[in-house]
Design a protein around this motif. Structure first.
Motif: not given
Length: 229
Positions: A97, A99, A103, A107-108, A111
């Protein structure tokens, strides 16, 4: 869960260490690619957060070497570059994935949780369906003993189909994975490139493997069908 953070920016590395520790991870930090490779050779990590731009060797090369060494911990790649070609390069190198910076840590974290749930199952270096094959690391493709001369987009299309064998892929799905969101869903760019790919992987060999599913999209069969002569 043990995570390796590979980040040369001290402030970013500190933020990631603090946040991931608060999330319950055990966190090691490497400040360059060589340190990352050494640590990954000594410890079985559950996941790796890997910055693309590193001193010495960059994140793409680190990821490639990890995969070549049989280290299959999920890799979340961080990049300041958000272009589709950069994303494709990251995924081709073995990342799971990506990013784009800047960010949000939320969200990190989300994920990373998803990658850890997925686990670190070993993945084949070569993708194949019948006698049709592709090696993402060397950018080579072939049918039987014949090497295929594919453009960059044709290669990306074939890799997508091989990763999702026997699955009908709609045009919007193909656009999302091979192009970027600037193309609209009614564009015939997908049809043109699929037709070009079919002319190279099927027709010269008298087989049908890349199929058009009317009204739905395209599908690559796990095994080719011989065409009548």
């Amino acid at each position: 869960m043990r995570v390796l953070v590979v980040e040369d920016d001290a402030r970013m590395a500190s933020m990631l260490r603090r946040g991931l520790t608060e999330d319950g991870y055990s966190v090691d930090v490497a400040s360059d690619g060589f340190d990352a490779l050494w640590r990954a050779s000594e410890v079985e990590y559950d996941s790796v957060v890997l910055d693309l731009m590193l001193p010495g060797i960059d994140g793409l090369e680190v990821c490639r070497r990890l995969r070549e060494a049989g280290r299959w911990a999920p890799v979340l790649m961080l990049t300041a570059r958000s272009g589709i070609e950069d994303r494709v390069s990251g995924l081709d190198s073995g990342a799971d994935d990506y990013l784009a910076k800047p960010f949000s840590f939320a969200e990190l974290s989300a994920r990373l949780r998803a990658l850890v749930r997925r686990g670190s199952t070993a993945r084949p270096a070569v993708l194949a369906a019948g006698d049709l094959g592709l090696d993402p690391s060397t950018r080579q493709a072939w049918r039987g003993k014949v090497s295929l001369d594919l453009s960059g987009k044709e290669f990306a299309l074939l890799e997508l189909f091989l990763r999702r064998l026997d699955e009908v892929l709609s045009r919007p799905v193909i656009l999302e994975h091979v192009w970027d969101f600037a193309y609209d869903g009614v564009s015939n760019v997908v049809d043109q490139h699929v037709a070009s790919l079919r002319r190279k992987i099927d027709r010269p060999f008298g087989v049908q493997q890349l199929e058009t599913i009317r009204g739905a999209g395209y599908r690559l069969r796990a095994q080719p069908l011989s065409l009548p002569t």
